[in-house]
Design an enzyme around this catalytic site. Structure first.
Site, PDB file in Angstrom:
ATOM      1  N   ASP A 156       0.809  -1.238   0.000  1.00 24.86           N
ATOM      2  CA  ASP A 156       0.000   0.000   0.000  1.00 24.86           C
ATOM      3  C   ASP A 156       0.831   1.272   0.000  1.00 24.86           C
ATOM      4  OD1 ASP A 156      -2.209  -1.691   0.262  1.00 24.86           O
ATOM      5  OD2 ASP A 156      -2.081  -1.641   2.437  1.00 24.86           O
TER       6      ASP A 156
ATOM      7  N   GLY B 264      -4.245  -4.099  -4.219  1.00 29.80           N
ATOM      8  CA  GLY B 264      -5.088  -3.029  -4.744  1.00 29.80           C
ATOM      9  C   GLY B 264      -4.182  -1.886  -5.134  1.00 29.80           C
ATOM     10  N   HIS B 265      -3.915  -1.759  -6.414  1.00 26.86           N
ATOM     11  CA  HIS B 265      -2.972  -0.734  -6.867  1.00 26.86           C
ATOM     12  C   HIS B 265      -3.729   0.468  -7.418  1.00 26.86           C
ATOM     13  CE1 HIS B 265       0.507  -3.849  -7.230  1.00 26.86           C
ATOM     14  NE2 HIS B 265       0.074  -3.663  -6.013  1.00 26.86           N
TER      15      HIS B 265
ATOM     16  N   LYS C 120       2.936   1.542  -5.257  1.00 29.85           N
ATOM     17  CA  LYS C 120       3.614   0.897  -6.395  1.00 29.85           C
ATOM     18  C   LYS C 120       2.860   1.161  -7.694  1.00 29.85           C
ATOM     19  CE  LYS C 120       3.508  -3.256  -4.540  1.00 29.85           C
ATOM     20  NZ  LYS C 120       3.177  -3.064  -3.120  1.00 29.85           N
TER      21      LYS C 120
ATOM     22  N   GLN D  33       1.798  -6.524  -2.594  1.00 32.05           N
ATOM     23  CA  GLN D  33       2.154  -6.518  -1.158  1.00 32.05           C
ATOM     24  C   GLN D  33       3.563  -5.962  -0.892  1.00 32.05           C
ATOM     25  OE1 GLN D  33       0.924  -9.828  -2.469  1.00 32.05           O
ATOM     26  NE2 GLN D  33      -0.958  -8.694  -2.410  1.00 32.05           N
TER      27      GLN D  33
HETATM   28  P1  IMP Z   1      -3.824 -12.486   2.343  1.00 25.30           P
HETATM   29  O1  IMP Z   1      -2.765 -12.071   1.373  1.00 25.30           O
HETATM   30  O2  IMP Z   1      -5.212 -12.101   1.887  1.00 25.30           O
HETATM   31  O3  IMP Z   1      -3.713 -13.911   2.725  1.00 25.30           O
HETATM   32  O4  IMP Z   1      -3.594 -11.654   3.696  1.00 25.30           O
HETATM   33  C1  IMP Z   1      -2.451 -11.862   4.534  1.00 25.30           C
HETATM   34  C2  IMP Z   1      -1.956 -10.556   5.130  1.00 25.30           C
HETATM   35  O5  IMP Z   1      -1.438  -9.723   4.084  1.00 25.30           O
HETATM   36  C3  IMP Z   1      -3.021  -9.695   5.808  1.00 25.30           C
HETATM   37  O6  IMP Z   1      -2.423  -9.005   6.875  1.00 25.30           O
HETATM   38  C4  IMP Z   1      -3.438  -8.711   4.740  1.00 25.30           C
HETATM   39  O7  IMP Z   1      -3.997  -7.532   5.269  1.00 25.30           O
HETATM   40  C5  IMP Z   1      -2.108  -8.472   4.077  1.00 25.30           C
HETATM   41  N1  IMP Z   1      -2.222  -8.065   2.669  1.00 25.30           N
HETATM   42  C6  IMP Z   1      -2.494  -8.851   1.617  1.00 25.30           C
HETATM   43  N2  IMP Z   1      -2.494  -8.148   0.485  1.00 25.30           N
HETATM   44  C7  IMP Z   1      -2.184  -6.894   0.819  1.00 25.30           C
HETATM   45  C8  IMP Z   1      -1.985  -5.690   0.057  1.00 25.30           C
HETATM   46  O8  IMP Z   1      -2.066  -5.661  -1.168  1.00 25.30           O
HETATM   47  N3  IMP Z   1      -1.671  -4.590   0.773  1.00 25.30           N
HETATM   48  C9  IMP Z   1      -1.511  -4.597   2.115  1.00 25.30           C
HETATM   49  N4  IMP Z   1      -1.676  -5.687   2.868  1.00 25.30           N
HETATM   50  C10 IMP Z   1      -2.006  -6.822   2.207  1.00 25.30           C
END
Ligand code: IMP
Length: 442
Positions: free
Chosen positions: A22, A49-50, A25, A240
């Site tokens: 977040d 979410g970009h 990017k 991420q």
């Molecule tokens: P998952 O990727 O949905 O399994 O989530 C695992 C962890 O990664 C959680 O803490 C989410 O909030 C975090 N997370 C997953 N994708 C993102 C992202 O794109 N931005 C920020 N945090 C993320």
């Protein structure tokens, strides 16, 4: 602008995030895509979410690479990405409605990528329920369960959509997933005939998926390697951030993929030694969504200021992000894990109104001081008390500034201090979501 920055984006450049994601990017990739031949989204899935804002409008992209707005760029969703075909189709159609041209010429999906199916999302929710108070706080997109199936060599892949016996493969999978879901839901003893998944409905949805995606499904390595061998510019787009890295992040509060340069190599077959630059996109302050420790988290009016001014709500889940001062030990650790060798600092303007800014320069853990850390283990990190250094704010609007030299003196000092503490050059500074609000520093 083109000629002056083309050399910066030459070769293979990976854009990643040394923190929790977040950090912007999407915006950096959109700006850089002007110079790219290929943009590869290489890890994660629709958990990302970009945000991109440009002449087409404002978009929250989830799976489609952020190079999609530049007509000549080939956008690739590569092999280690997990693809929800239904949400991908929706995303493509939404972009098309807003005038963005998308076809098999400018968007390719790897035949080797795993599909996220309705059961992965269900299993994600059930697993989180089981974790109770120690839930990870996943995005609920089925990311973990889809990667679980990939690791245990089960599940369906994008290329299966093109197979004549797709329905047969689907049915075989469905039987197993029904059983698994029933067990996870504590329902195995009941003699109910209730099905979790509506076979005919899912298969009907797949007809639309096939019609739209078929021309885009390819052996993407062929395209990536051809462009690499021809010396074209390739941009890697991470999802991420490194502190969520499955292997070296703050396990178990992590995602299920590798956002750093290692993840790029796994997904593209391009060795890290051929990557010219690894850019870590970092906000001027720190945010996190989901569970797990965050040493600099603020529960006061400054934290509130970051949320409000920075519009700190998740693009995928709408969740309010946790906010705090920039956390140098965490970022240094993340940068090392991700192979970052330079920084793009975003959202500097969000600090504009503050009288005083702070930087976390180290931690105290059980009375011992740390400037550098070699683990992000949640037990250790949850005991970390930030050591904060104060600096004077600049209290001037930076959002209209387009020349880096014209930044207020104290803003420059802040950037220089962060740079010195990280030990990495800050090459780009961004003061707003638009392409023009991007300045190159050196
Ligand atoms: P998952 O990727 O949905 O399994 O989530 C695992 C962890 O990664 C959680 O803490 C989410 O909030 C975090 N997370 C997953 N994708 C993102 C992202 O794109 N931005 C920020 N945090 C993320």
């Amino acid at each position: 602008m083109k000629s002056s920055h083309a050399s910066f984006w030459k070769g293979v450049v990976v854009v990643t995030d040394p923190a929790w994601g977040d950090n912007g990017k999407g915006k950096v990739i959109d700006v850089a895509s002007e110079y790219a031949n290929v943009v590869v989204r290489y890890n994660g899935g629709p958990n990302a979410g970009h945000t991109v804002r440009n002449s087409y409008g404002e978009f929250g992209l989830h799976l489609v690479p952020s190079g999609i707005f530049h007509p000549k760029v080939i956008n690739i969703i590569s092999t280690k990405v997990v693809v929800n075909p239904f949400s991908l189709v929706e995303e493509i159609e939404n972009l098309q409605k807003k005038g963005v041209k998308i076809s098999g010429k400018n968007l390719l999906v790897s035949e080797g990528a795993h599909l996220i199916m309705p059961w992965h999302r269900k299993r994600d929710t059930l697993a989180e329920k089981t974790r109770g108070g120690s839930a990870i706080g996943t995005t609920g997109q089925g990311i973990g369960p889809a990667y679980e199936d990939r690791a245990s060599r089960k599940g369906l892949r994008v290329g299966d959509l093109l197979r004549r016996n797709f329905e047969e493969l689907f049915d075989r999978e469905l039987v197993w997933q029904e059983r698994l879901t029933r067990v996870m839901d504590g329902n195995e003893a009941k003699n109910s005939k209730e099905q979790y998944y509506d076979r005919d409905h899912i298969l009907k949805d797949f007809k639309k998926v096939r019609a739209l995606l078929s021309p885009m499904i390819k052996n993407t390595l062929e395209v990536i390697w051809k462009n690499f061998d021809a010396g074209k510019n390739i941009l890697g787009e991470a999802g991420q951030g490194a502190l969520l890295d499955l292997d070296l992040g703050g396990y178990p509060f992590v995602t299920s993929s590798n956002p750093g340069v290692a993840g790029f190599s796994i997904s593209t077959g391009i060795s890290a030694k051929h990557v010219n630059k690894v850019i870590g996109v970092l906000k001027a302050y720190t945010t996190r969504v989901g569970g797990g420790p965050m040493p600099t988290e603020l529960h006061d009016e400054i934290g509130e200021h970051f949320v409000k001014e920075g519009r700190e709500f998740g693009v995928t889940t709408g969740r309010r992000r946790r906010c705090g001062w920039i956390d140098i030990p965490a970022m240094k650790y993340g940068a090392r894990v991700a192979g970052v060798d330079r920084i793009a600092m975003t959202k500097l303007d969000i600090l504009d109104k503050l009288k005083e800014v702070k930087i976390c320069v180290g931690y105290t853990v059980n009375g011992k001081k740390y400037k550098d850390i070699t683990t992000f283990d949640p037990e250790f990190i949850s005991r970390a008390k930030p050591i904060l250094e104060k600096m004077k704010g600049w209290q001037e609007d930076t959002s209209k500034i387009r020349d880096i030299k014209k930044l207020p003196k104290n803003a420059k000092k802040y950037i220089e201090r962060v740079e010195a503490l990280l030990g990495l050059p800050i090459n780009i500074v961004s003061v707003g979501p638009d392409r023009e609000e991007t300045m190159y520093r050196k």
